[in-house]
Structures are given as C-alpha cells and as structure tokens.
Design a protein around this motif. Structure first.
Motif, PDB file in Angstrom:
ATOM      1  N   LEU A 169       0.832  -1.202   0.000  1.00 36.43           N
ATOM      2  CA  LEU A 169       0.000   0.000   0.000  1.00 36.43           C
ATOM      3  C   LEU A 169       0.869   1.256   0.000  1.00 36.43           C
ATOM      4  O   LEU A 169       0.669   2.170  -0.812  1.00 36.43           O
ATOM      5  N   ALA A 170       1.819   1.302   0.927  1.00 33.96           N
ATOM      6  CA  ALA A 170       2.692   2.466   1.015  1.00 33.96           C
ATOM      7  C   ALA A 170       3.541   2.609  -0.234  1.00 33.96           C
ATOM      8  O   ALA A 170       3.764   3.720  -0.736  1.00 33.96           O
ATOM      9  N   GLN A 171       4.004   1.493  -0.764  1.00 34.16           N
ATOM     10  CA  GLN A 171       4.831   1.545  -1.965  1.00 34.16           C
ATOM     11  C   GLN A 171       4.048   2.058  -3.167  1.00 34.16           C
ATOM     12  O   GLN A 171       4.577   2.810  -3.997  1.00 34.16           O
ATOM     13  N   CYS A 172       2.767   1.691  -3.236  1.00 34.42           N
ATOM     14  CA  CYS A 172       1.910   2.189  -4.315  1.00 34.42           C
ATOM     15  C   CYS A 172       1.760   3.703  -4.222  1.00 34.42           C
ATOM     16  O   CYS A 172       1.831   4.414  -5.230  1.00 34.42           O
ATOM     17  N   ARG A 202       7.640   0.539   6.851  1.00 36.60           N
ATOM     18  CA  ARG A 202       8.715  -0.226   6.222  1.00 36.60           C
ATOM     19  C   ARG A 202       8.613  -0.151   4.697  1.00 36.60           C
ATOM     20  O   ARG A 202       9.625   0.011   3.999  1.00 36.60           O
ATOM     21  N   GLY A 203       7.402  -0.263   4.160  1.00 30.71           N
ATOM     22  CA  GLY A 203       7.206  -0.153   2.726  1.00 30.71           C
ATOM     23  C   GLY A 203       7.544   1.226   2.203  1.00 30.71           C
ATOM     24  O   GLY A 203       8.136   1.372   1.122  1.00 30.71           O
ATOM     25  N   PHE A 204       7.172   2.261   2.975  1.00 30.21           N
ATOM     26  CA  PHE A 204       7.483   3.636   2.580  1.00 30.21           C
ATOM     27  C   PHE A 204       8.987   3.844   2.495  1.00 30.21           C
ATOM     28  O   PHE A 204       9.504   4.393   1.510  1.00 30.21           O
ATOM     29  N   ARG A 205       9.698   3.397   3.506  1.00 36.15           N
ATOM     30  CA  ARG A 205      11.147   3.591   3.533  1.00 36.15           C
ATOM     31  C   ARG A 205      11.839   2.795   2.428  1.00 36.15           C
ATOM     32  O   ARG A 205      12.819   3.268   1.831  1.00 36.15           O
ATOM     33  N   VAL A 275      -2.234  11.855   0.000  1.00 36.22           N
ATOM     34  CA  VAL A 275      -2.729  10.530  -0.377  1.00 36.22           C
ATOM     35  C   VAL A 275      -3.043   9.751   0.892  1.00 36.22           C
ATOM     36  O   VAL A 275      -2.251   9.759   1.841  1.00 36.22           O
ATOM     37  N   SER A 276      -4.187   9.058   0.908  1.00 38.15           N
ATOM     38  CA  SER A 276      -4.569   8.230   2.047  1.00 38.15           C
ATOM     39  C   SER A 276      -4.431   6.755   1.696  1.00 38.15           C
ATOM     40  O   SER A 276      -4.766   6.331   0.586  1.00 38.15           O
ATOM     41  N   CYS A 277      -3.974   5.953   2.670  1.00 37.86           N
ATOM     42  CA  CYS A 277      -3.846   4.506   2.476  1.00 37.86           C
ATOM     43  C   CYS A 277      -5.157   3.779   2.751  1.00 37.86           C
ATOM     44  O   CYS A 277      -5.157   2.654   3.259  1.00 37.86           O
ATOM     45  N   PRO A 323      -4.121 -11.006  -0.683  1.00 41.02           N
ATOM     46  CA  PRO A 323      -3.483 -10.219  -1.748  1.00 41.02           C
ATOM     47  C   PRO A 323      -4.054  -8.797  -1.769  1.00 41.02           C
ATOM     48  O   PRO A 323      -5.260  -8.606  -1.824  1.00 41.02           O
ATOM     49  N   THR A 324      -3.182  -7.825  -1.689  1.00 47.66           N
ATOM     50  CA  THR A 324      -3.647  -6.437  -1.579  1.00 47.66           C
ATOM     51  C   THR A 324      -3.999  -5.838  -2.934  1.00 47.66           C
ATOM     52  O   THR A 324      -5.025  -5.185  -3.086  1.00 47.66           O
TER      53      THR A 324
END
Length: 339
Positions: A169-172, A202-205, A275-277, A323-324
């Motif tokens: 999600l964060a990576q998207c 963690r995904g954002f970083r 942007v909201s997750c 699966p997201t």
C-alpha cells in the motif's frame, strides 16, 4: 497440586471440592444455573491450573449449539474497522454463524467480561483485531484451547494471523507521487507498536530508498484519528516546509492534514499533495476530493471468519495473507509539485 497428563472433568471437580455435574455446568456455561461466585471462580481457577480441556466430541456439540464468533476491534469510531466487521458479518452469515462485536479497550472490567464469554463457552472462537501488544487474551485462549485468529495484525509464532500486504500500500502511494514528480514526501503512521502501521512505514522507507527520494520523513507518534492527523501535520510542515506531498495511514489522519494545512495557509494540492492509504466513501465529498488507495479490509474480515471456522472444523491453524493489489484513485488532493 498434581497435574495429570490430560486432566479430566472429575479431576477438576475433585480438586475444587464440587460435584462433577456442578463442575461441568460451570465450565460449559449452562444457562439458568445459580452458583456462588466463589465456587464458580474456584472451579475455573482449578481448570486453568490443570489445563483442563473439554472432550472434543462434547466441545463440538456445545459449539454447534452456540454458532457465535467473537470479534474484538480497537475502536468503533475508526472507519476501517467497520469495513472489516462488515466483511466478517457477511461471511459468517453465509456460513451459518453470527458475529458478536465488541471494543477492546484497555479496561480490566471489559477484559473480565470478555474472558468470561470465553471461559463459559458462550462463543465458539475469537477474532482479535486489537492493536495492543502482548494481548492478555492470548494466554487465556491458548490455555483453554479456544480457537482464535489475529486480524490485521501479526503475532510472531502464533500461526493464526490474517493480514494484508501493507507494505505494498505504502509503496503504491510513493510510486504514484514519484511519477507525478514528487521527491520530498512525508508519511504519517500510527502508533509505533501498531503492526499494520509498522509494515506501511517499512514499505514507505523501502520505496524511498529504491527511488532515491531527496527527502523521506516519517512521523509515527500518534494514532489514526483526525486530531492526531492535525498535530502530526503541524509538526511535519513546521519542521519540513520543503515537503511537497504527504501520505497518511488512513482517512481520518488525511482529514487532520486538511485542517492543519488550512490553519497554516498551505493550499492542497498546489503546495501539498495528500494521499490516504484507504479509500472511504467520504473521499469524493472532501474539498478537494481525496486521492486514496483501495484496501481490502472487508476481505480481511471475511478471511478471518473462514480461518476461524476452519479451526472449528478441525483444521490446523495457519497464517493467511490477503493479496492487496493496491489501486490508486486519483482525485483532487494530488497534483505535480510546483517548479
């Protein structure tokens, strides 16, 4: 106290000094039974010490009569949990069960009430979406052999976790903003001990490192409420005025960012993209409308019911990852940064 390899009902009755029938009715939560509180607590305490578990056949009969699953959520006011509950209730109905929903607040009286439901067999199993680490129910559930799953959080070693790919999600969100031209991005997470928030950070970083962003700032002090979003955004924009975009862990935080931006005279999206997750129904009605990522919270709730009912049918507990497949919904809160 001598503990047998497998304690029997008569062992509990003998150690507690009551008749076998009395012990059975207390442990099975027989309706309409009147017994002194001290006697009830003594029987339950002995059962815990002996690690007594009802016979599988008798336990199956009791569960067939109950048909109720418990679901503990942290906060009824946070929208994502309503989606999760709806998914659980719908799937349970499809499979012939009902879901009892309760808030899991840090309250001893509430914990005692929920523990009583488990001990007396009034629910067949429990879905725990609590954000609290080292949840006090875990020991109780394991000791009593009660089927349970952890929902939207991961407890290491439990093999009962139903989660989604929060890192994706964060990576998207980062990739979407990067493609718009943003290279200085902030992220507002939830409590540091919150498992989904930890995964999103963690995904954002990871994305920030992979894309070699000029600036990537994380604030993970606070919660997922609007007020926390206001405070987090004030600190973020005050200390890092060069940021051009911010990602929030949920819609309430995004609304808090809107308020903080208005108070500080920052214009969305001309000066700050948001942007909201998670994509709430209200996203289209904000001004500007909120760019958000659709998340499968309803599917998580449904999967939790399936995992719990599978345990009740005799299947071994297992971890489940939904699966997201994150999909961004571009709206008015995002735009390319000013040059």
């Amino acid at each position: 106290m001598k503990v047998a390899t497998r304690a029997r009902l008569e062992d509990v009755a003998r150690e507690a000094g009551v008749a076998k029938s009395t012990a059975s009715r207390i442990l099975n939560g027989a309706p309409g039974m009147t017994v002194r509180p001290a006697t009830r607590e003594r029987v339950l305490e002995v059962a815990r010490e002996l690690r007594y578990e009802p016979h599988a056949a008798a336990r199956g009969l009791r569960r067939a009569e109950t048909g109720a699953l418990g679901m503990l959520i942290p906060d009824l006011e946070i929208p994502v949990y309503s989606q999760m509950v709806r998914g659980a209730v719908t799937r349970a109905f499809e499979r012939g069960s009902a879901v009892l929903v309760a808030e899991d607040r840090d309250s001893q009286s509430r914990e005692e009430m929920y523990a009583g439901l488990v001990r007396t067999g009034r629910i067949d199993g429990l879905m725990i979406a609590s954000i609290r680490p080292r949840h006090p129910f875990r020991t109780l559930l394991v000791d009593r052999g009660v089927p349970h799953v952890f929902v939207n959080r991961s407890v290491p070693g439990s093999d009962r976790n139903v989660t989604m790919d929060d890192e994706a999600l964060a990576q998207c969100a980062v990739r979407y903003l990067y493609d718009l031209g943003h290279t200085r991005i902030g992220f507002l997470g939830g409590p540091r001990l919150n498992d989904p928030s930890t995964r999103r950070v963690r995904g954002f970083r990871a994305s920030a490192d992979a894309l070699q962003l000029e600036k990537a700032v994380v604030i993970d002090k606070g919660d997922f409420r609007e007020r926390s979003g206001v405070l987090q955004a004030h600190g973020l924009l005050r200390d890092h005025p060069d940021l051009t975009a911010v990602i929030t862990g949920g819609p309430p935080q995004a609304m808090g960012v809107y308020r903080a931006a208005w108070e500080l005279g920052v214009v969305i999206p001309e000066q700050l993209s948001v942007v909201s997750c998670d994509d709430p129904p209200a996203a289209d009605y904000l001004q500007p409308s909120l760019t958000a990522i659709r998340t499968p919270f309803a599917a998580v709730g449904a999967a939790a019911v399936d995992a719990l009912l599978d345990q009740l049918s005799g299947a071994a507990p297992r971890d489940v990852v939904i699966p997201t497949n994150p999909r961004i919904r571009p709206r008015g809160s995002t735009a390319p940064p000013r040059r």
